[in-house]
Design an enzyme around this catalytic site. Structure first.
Site, PDB file in Angstrom:
ATOM      1  N   TYR A  43      -0.117  54.704  65.149  1.00 36.83           N
ATOM      2  CA  TYR A  43      -0.059  56.082  64.659  1.00 36.83           C
ATOM      3  C   TYR A  43      -0.726  57.014  65.673  1.00 36.83           C
ATOM      4  O   TYR A  43      -0.177  58.052  66.045  1.00 36.83           O
ATOM      5  CB  TYR A  43      -0.762  56.167  63.297  1.00 36.83           C
ATOM      6  CG  TYR A  43      -0.731  57.554  62.696  1.00 36.83           C
ATOM      7  CD1 TYR A  43       0.315  57.949  61.868  1.00 36.83           C
ATOM      8  CD2 TYR A  43      -1.747  58.473  62.965  1.00 36.83           C
ATOM      9  CE1 TYR A  43       0.365  59.215  61.325  1.00 36.83           C
ATOM     10  CE2 TYR A  43      -1.706  59.746  62.428  1.00 36.83           C
ATOM     11  CZ  TYR A  43      -0.653  60.117  61.612  1.00 36.83           C
ATOM     12  OH  TYR A  43      -0.617  61.384  61.094  1.00 36.83           O
ATOM     13  N   GLU A 121      -1.541  62.933  30.984  1.00 40.63           N
ATOM     14  CA  GLU A 121      -1.977  62.887  32.390  1.00 40.63           C
ATOM     15  C   GLU A 121      -3.489  62.906  32.452  1.00 40.63           C
ATOM     16  O   GLU A 121      -4.127  63.574  31.651  1.00 40.63           O
ATOM     17  CB  GLU A 121      -1.480  64.138  33.144  1.00 40.63           C
ATOM     18  CG  GLU A 121       0.009  64.314  33.110  1.00 40.63           C
ATOM     19  CD  GLU A 121       0.434  65.647  33.745  1.00 40.63           C
ATOM     20  OE1 GLU A 121      -0.396  66.314  34.396  1.00 40.63           O
ATOM     21  OE2 GLU A 121       1.608  66.004  33.565  1.00 40.63           O
ATOM     22  N   LYS A 123      -6.929  64.326  33.454  1.00 38.73           N
ATOM     23  CA  LYS A 123      -7.357  65.668  33.868  1.00 38.73           C
ATOM     24  C   LYS A 123      -8.265  65.493  35.069  1.00 38.73           C
ATOM     25  O   LYS A 123      -9.397  65.009  34.966  1.00 38.73           O
ATOM     26  CB  LYS A 123      -8.098  66.375  32.738  1.00 38.73           C
ATOM     27  CG  LYS A 123      -8.429  67.813  33.075  1.00 38.73           C
ATOM     28  CD  LYS A 123      -8.875  68.566  31.826  1.00 38.73           C
ATOM     29  CE  LYS A 123      -9.002  70.050  32.099  1.00 38.73           C
ATOM     30  NZ  LYS A 123      -9.970  70.399  33.121  1.00 38.73           N
ATOM     31  N   ASP A 125     -10.696  66.142  38.111  1.00 38.58           N
ATOM     32  CA  ASP A 125     -11.842  67.035  38.203  1.00 38.58           C
ATOM     33  C   ASP A 125     -11.962  67.520  39.643  1.00 38.58           C
ATOM     34  O   ASP A 125     -12.744  67.002  40.432  1.00 38.58           O
ATOM     35  CB  ASP A 125     -13.096  66.276  37.772  1.00 38.58           C
ATOM     36  CG  ASP A 125     -14.163  67.227  37.292  1.00 38.58           C
ATOM     37  OD1 ASP A 125     -13.898  68.439  37.269  1.00 38.58           O
ATOM     38  OD2 ASP A 125     -15.254  66.757  36.940  1.00 38.58           O
ATOM     39  N   TYR A 233       0.709  68.305  39.780  1.00 36.41           N
ATOM     40  CA  TYR A 233       0.895  68.115  38.341  1.00 36.41           C
ATOM     41  C   TYR A 233       1.879  69.085  37.701  1.00 36.41           C
ATOM     42  O   TYR A 233       2.177  68.956  36.527  1.00 36.41           O
ATOM     43  CB  TYR A 233      -0.420  68.087  37.579  1.00 36.41           C
ATOM     44  CG  TYR A 233      -1.328  69.287  37.761  1.00 36.41           C
ATOM     45  CD1 TYR A 233      -0.928  70.554  37.394  1.00 36.41           C
ATOM     46  CD2 TYR A 233      -2.610  69.105  38.278  1.00 36.41           C
ATOM     47  CE1 TYR A 233      -1.774  71.629  37.551  1.00 36.41           C
ATOM     48  CE2 TYR A 233      -3.465  70.183  38.438  1.00 36.41           C
ATOM     49  CZ  TYR A 233      -3.034  71.442  38.077  1.00 36.41           C
ATOM     50  OH  TYR A 233      -3.859  72.509  38.237  1.00 36.41           O
ATOM     51  N   LYS A 322     -11.171  66.574  26.253  1.00 39.81           N
ATOM     52  CA  LYS A 322     -12.252  66.310  27.203  1.00 39.81           C
ATOM     53  C   LYS A 322     -12.973  64.989  26.903  1.00 39.81           C
ATOM     54  O   LYS A 322     -13.139  64.603  25.755  1.00 39.81           O
ATOM     55  CB  LYS A 322     -13.278  67.461  27.147  1.00 39.81           C
ATOM     56  CG  LYS A 322     -12.711  68.807  27.520  1.00 39.81           C
ATOM     57  CD  LYS A 322     -12.252  68.870  28.965  1.00 39.81           C
ATOM     58  CE  LYS A 322     -13.358  69.185  29.914  1.00 39.81           C
ATOM     59  NZ  LYS A 322     -13.679  70.556  30.133  1.00 39.81           N
ATOM     60  N   CYS A 416     -52.275  53.243  46.214  1.00 35.62           N
ATOM     61  CA  CYS A 416     -51.586  52.651  45.067  1.00 35.62           C
ATOM     62  C   CYS A 416     -52.180  53.177  43.757  1.00 35.62           C
ATOM     63  O   CYS A 416     -53.387  53.143  43.572  1.00 35.62           O
ATOM     64  CB  CYS A 416     -51.712  51.138  45.140  1.00 35.62           C
ATOM     65  SG  CYS A 416     -51.065  50.304  43.688  1.00 35.62           S
ATOM     66  N   CYS A 419     -54.120  49.948  42.245  1.00 32.06           N
ATOM     67  CA  CYS A 419     -55.259  49.242  42.846  1.00 32.06           C
ATOM     68  C   CYS A 419     -55.938  50.065  43.933  1.00 32.06           C
ATOM     69  O   CYS A 419     -56.915  49.615  44.528  1.00 32.06           O
ATOM     70  CB  CYS A 419     -54.813  47.901  43.417  1.00 32.06           C
ATOM     71  SG  CYS A 419     -53.884  48.070  44.956  1.00 32.06           S
ATOM     72  N   CYS A 434     -47.307  49.246  48.400  1.00 30.23           N
ATOM     73  CA  CYS A 434     -48.749  49.080  48.231  1.00 30.23           C
ATOM     74  C   CYS A 434     -49.163  47.923  49.116  1.00 30.23           C
ATOM     75  O   CYS A 434     -48.526  46.867  49.119  1.00 30.23           O
ATOM     76  CB  CYS A 434     -49.041  48.771  46.770  1.00 30.23           C
ATOM     77  SG  CYS A 434     -50.647  47.996  46.527  1.00 30.23           S
ATOM     78  N   CYS A 440     -53.586  43.606  44.231  1.00 29.88           N
ATOM     79  CA  CYS A 440     -53.112  44.683  43.354  1.00 29.88           C
ATOM     80  C   CYS A 440     -52.707  44.100  41.993  1.00 29.88           C
ATOM     81  O   CYS A 440     -51.817  43.261  41.915  1.00 29.88           O
ATOM     82  CB  CYS A 440     -51.908  45.387  43.991  1.00 29.88           C
ATOM     83  SG  CYS A 440     -51.126  46.598  42.910  1.00 29.88           S
TER      84      CYS A 440
HETATM   85  S1  IVH Z   1      -1.827  71.668  33.926  1.00 29.34           S
HETATM   86  C1  IVH Z   1      -0.794  75.631  32.201  1.00 29.34           C
HETATM   87  N1  IVH Z   1      -2.495  69.207  34.534  1.00 29.34           N
HETATM   88  O1  IVH Z   1      -7.403  71.794  34.557  1.00 29.34           O
HETATM   89  C2  IVH Z   1      -1.232  74.279  32.630  1.00 29.34           C
HETATM   90  N2  IVH Z   1      -4.117  70.908  34.835  1.00 29.34           N
HETATM   91  O2  IVH Z   1      -8.383  73.671  32.477  1.00 29.34           O
HETATM   92  C3  IVH Z   1      -2.256  74.344  33.667  1.00 29.34           C
HETATM   93  N3  IVH Z   1      -6.229  70.123  35.734  1.00 29.34           N
HETATM   94  O3  IVH Z   1      -6.937  74.801  36.250  1.00 29.34           O
HETATM   95  C4  IVH Z   1      -2.699  73.153  34.295  1.00 29.34           C
HETATM   96  N4  IVH Z   1      -5.676  68.012  35.906  1.00 29.34           N
HETATM   97  O4  IVH Z   1      -7.272  72.706  37.635  1.00 29.34           O
HETATM   98  C5  IVH Z   1      -2.892  70.487  34.470  1.00 29.34           C
HETATM   99  N5  IVH Z   1      -2.936  66.989  35.044  1.00 29.34           N
HETATM  100  C6  IVH Z   1      -3.337  68.265  34.990  1.00 29.34           C
HETATM  101  C7  IVH Z   1      -4.616  68.673  35.394  1.00 29.34           C
HETATM  102  C8  IVH Z   1      -4.967  70.011  35.292  1.00 29.34           C
HETATM  103  C9  IVH Z   1      -6.622  68.913  36.109  1.00 29.34           C
HETATM  104  C10 IVH Z   1      -7.077  71.332  35.825  1.00 29.34           C
HETATM  105  C11 IVH Z   1      -6.448  72.469  36.541  1.00 29.34           C
HETATM  106  C12 IVH Z   1      -6.533  73.647  35.607  1.00 29.34           C
HETATM  107  C13 IVH Z   1      -7.550  73.194  34.626  1.00 29.34           C
HETATM  108  C14 IVH Z   1      -7.290  73.811  33.288  1.00 29.34           C
END
Ligand code: IVH
Length: 758
Positions: A43, A121, A123, A125, A233, A322, A416, A419, A434, A440
């Site tokens: 590569y 899906e 979520k 972070d 997403y 959540k 220490c 001791c 120590c 000790c």
């Molecule tokens: S859909 C209208 N899918 O969550 C739908 N959001 O609280 C908008 N996020 O700002 C988002 N994983 O940054 C969607 N699989 C997922 C997600 C996702 C993370 C975040 C995204 C959004 C926030 C909303």
């Protein structure tokens, strides 16, 4: 005419296009599919060639060229971007009932009585981004901003390897907006923070902050150096020509275009199936390669989505369920110092109890002095506490400093706390200890607890509390004193009945008959666990022989001279990437590796010193250079030195003498009866160490793994059991990931080591 403005000749143009196509393909296979097709070196070669051509003919340097991932000129500031469609947020559900309500609302609005189909899906972070493609070429990347207006971060987005610079497939739409989450995989985060730590910098609190910080760099070169990734997403605005019926189809299209889409996306029919998905993913949460903070459920049918529409700034057709928080804020009340068996001083944070990661946390380890300074911690501060999975709670950052008049600095003790002996810190080591040794009381107590423990002398009824009581009342000072205890002395102790006292004496009596392995382990020599004790007993056969052994008895001097450090390290690197050596002509084979500085003479010396050439890969640079070899499997120079030092200390010899000659501890002659070696926890496994570890040297890590029964190899294959990846882990780490070999970072590795040893 200057070269710059020259149009490239036809054949150069074709070569550049071919290189570009190949590089895009390799990149896609590597970063999106996690299935590299060529070695890194190939590569790099293609990339360098394309860079050369572009340097010669700048006209070749298009925005979607694979060379554009390295970052561009720093910007003075970010421009604003108005999103073609606003970027919305999501409503949250914090429990199953709220999720059911969401489903009920949808049924009511749609007058539906059948199960609704949802896409489930993870979520992610990270940081939401919007990417615009014109005729298949990435032209703009933007942050969410306030949802309507974001910042133009195109140069930074281009550096993210899993973002296609050009959509795959033959018929890209005129305009396509793709939305997704940019994130930092946990491993990349750990790496980044270790680097920061090494430089004495604060580092990032969590992967999300690190991703956000990396994306908001005006200098895209910095972004390029961060191992960011992106999952797509959803689709935003798309110019005509694409007919989609469902969100699931949209995700499939995104995949076809070359985006990474989370591998955990699933369809679920009805809300119960959604809940089952939640439980399944919650159980996996800690093992994923990236942070997720919940699940997003979306109505799959795009027609239904349209009917449902939006409220305020969130769609009615989606919701985020959540997970419980893994980070909380609390106050640092005090810092105490614990003294371990080997004298290691560990600062421990006493916290206002807080519920985080599923448990109430009131203590967190602060590791060592450097960690305290790095965090800039003071007593009274509000701190962020993180507990992910079953990991020990950590203080990750100061959230808010205490008011100056109440804020108290944390002063690491010089002596220490138990001791009063001096605390010493060996240069280059993070741990302060120590210096009191068995003087000790804390170390003494720990040493006696260890001596009595089940896998050592197995003295039934001698629990931790009783050991503390015996030491505090002055009845015993060392393990040998245990055998001088009388019934009256024991029965006279608080909370001790005559019957228990008798039982303890019986247990002490029984413990006099033991094995050499148990006895060696019980002595508590640093780094000598059960496994090493068994190996030592088997090798030396008598306590006397072990106690009088010199370093030479452990380590054989090397026979290789004249190998430089760079040659040795280049050789190890080459070996790691090479196929297994043929048995017939190792000297010739070594030379085919093309390592600079590896002469015929040197290759001969190496082959002579290591008749089994495949063993070479498990050596460290220093071992290889000197040709030094352990004479005893799993006992390298570090452990050997601990053993030799231990048996040179007069007070240790005195205690041993009392144990053997006065208390009458004895064991069967090793030559008469073979001792059963305990099963080793890592027996049959092959481990690979890569990158730099901060708290252990490579040698130490290797020895500790070998002690547990593992083989330590230098290269990763599908047979590798586990890879420990330290800082700047490179090709071995990528290979492990590609082969789906489990990878541990340093912290995880240390935790495992502890759990195996105890
Ligand atoms: S859909 C209208 N899918 O969550 C739908 N959001 O609280 C908008 N996020 O700002 C988002 N994983 O940054 C969607 N699989 C997922 C997600 C996702 C993370 C975040 C995204 C959004 C926030 C909303």
């Amino acid at each position: 005419m200057s070269q710059d403005s020259q149009q490239p000749p036809e054949e150069v143009l074709r070569e550049a296009q071919s290189l570009s196509r190949q590089l895009h393909e390799h990149n896609y296979r590597y970063y999106t599919l996690d299935a590299p097709a060529v070695p890194d070196a190939e590569y790099d070669r293609l990339l360098r060639r394309l860079q050369q051509l572009e340097k010669r003919y700048p006209a070749l340097k298009t925005p979607d060229s694979p060379t554009q991932r390295v970052g561009a000129e720093p910007l003075p500031s970010f421009q604003q971007v108005t999103h073609a469609q606003p970027m919305l947020s999501l409503d949250n559900a914090f429990d199953n009932e709220e999720l059911r309500e969401f489903d009920r609302r949808i049924h009511t609005r749609l007058h539906a009585d059948q199960d609704i189909e949802y896409v489930c899906e993870p979520k992610l972070d990270g940081v939401a981004v919007s990417l615009v493609y014109e005729d298949g070429v990435l032209v703009q990347g933007a942050t969410r901003g306030d949802g309507r207006i974001g910042e133009n971060i195109t140069a930074n987005i281009r550096t993210i390897a899993s973002v296609p610079l050009r959509l795959r497939g033959t018929k890209p739409p005129g305009i396509a907006e793709v939305r997704g989450e940019v994130f930092l995989p946990r491993e990349g985060f750990d790496e980044l923070n270790r680097d920061a730590k090494n430089k004495g910098e604060k580092g990032f609190v969590n992967p999300r902050n690190a991703a956000a910080g990396s994306l908001r760099q005006l200098d895209s070169g910095i972004t390029a150096s961060r191992p960011l990734a992106m999952f797509a997403y959803s689709l935003g605005h798309v110019a005509a020509g694409i007919e989609l019926k469902s969100h699931f189809q949209a995700l499939a299209l995104l995949k076809d275009w070359g985006f990474k889409v989370s591998e955990w996306v699933e369809l679920a029919s009805g809300i119960d199936a959604c809940m089952a998905y939640y439980s399944r993913l919650a159980a996996k949460r800690d093992t994923l390669a990236y942070d997720i903070d919940g699940i997003v459920y979306k109505v799959n049918d795009l027609g239904l989505q349209e009917k449902l529409g939006f409220v305020a700034r969130a769609p009615r057709w989606a919701i985020a369920r959540k997970f419980p928080a893994q980070e909380e804020i609390t106050s640092l009340v005090a810092v105490d110092y614990q003294v371990g068996r080997t004298g290691a001083i560990t600062p421990v944070a006493r916290l206002d109890p807080v519920f985080v990661g599923g448990v109430t946390v009131s203590n967190a380890t602060l590791h060592n002095q450097d960690e305290v300074s790095r965090l800039g911690l003071c007593i009274g501060d509000r701190v962020i506490v993180r507990r992910a999975g079953d990991v020990i709670p950590q203080v990750v950052a100061v959230a808010e400093e205490a008011a100056p008049d109440t804020r108290k600095p944390i002063l690491f003790p010089r002596t220490c706390p138990i001791c009063d002996s001096d605390i010493v810190r060996v240069e280059g080591e993070a741990v302060a200890r120590c210096s009191g040794g068995l003087y000790c009381p804390a170390q003494r107590k720990e040493a006696i607890k260890h001596f009595a423990s089940r896998r050592a002398m197995d003295i039934d009824g001698l629990g931790d509390k009783l050991v503390e009581q015996l030491v505090d009342t002055g009845l015993i000072n060392n393990p040998a004193d245990l055998y001088t205890l009388t019934l009256d002395q024991l029965a006279g102790l608080e909370r001790m009945g005559r019957k228990s006292a008798e039982n303890l004496l019986t247990a002490l009596e029984a413990s006099r008959e033991t094995t050499l392995t148990r006895f060696l382990y019980a002595l508590g020599v640093r780094e000598v666990g059960e496994v090493t004790a068994a190996v030592l007993a088997g090798h030396f056969r008598t306590l006397d022989k072990l106690a009088t052994a010199t370093m030479d008895d452990f380590i054989a001097a090397g026979g290789i001279k004249g190998m430089g450090e760079s040659t040795a390290s280049a050789l190890l690197e080459a070996l790691n990437n090479a196929n297994p050596p043929p048995a017939d002509d190792p000297v010739q084979w070594l030379q085919t590796l093309g390592v600079r500085g590896l002469s015929q003479v040197l290759a001969e010396k190496i082959a002579a010193a290591y008749p089994d050439i495949s063993q070479l890969t498990s050596l460290t640079v220093d071992e290889l250079r000197s040709g030094a070899k352990s004479r005893i499997e799993g006992v390298g120079p570090v452990i050997a030195q601990h053993i030799v030092t231990f048996f040179h200390q007069a007070h240790n010899l005195e205690v041993i003498d009392q144990l053997v000659n006065r208390a009458g501890i004895h064991w069967p002659d090793m030559d008469m009866k073979a001792e059963a070696t305990p099963a080793l926890p890592l027996e049959g496994q092959t481990w690979v160490l890569t990158g730099t570890l901060n708290t252990l040297t490579r040698d130490e890590a290797k020895e500790r793994l070998q002690k547990l029964g593992a083989k330590v190899a230098g290269s990763v294959s599908s047979k590798t059991s586990c890879v420990v990846a330290g800082d700047k882990a490179g090709s071995k780490l990528s290979k492990a990931q590609a082969l789906e070999v489990p990878v541990l970072n340093e912290d995880e590795f240390l935790e495992r080591l502890e759990s195996w040893v105890s």
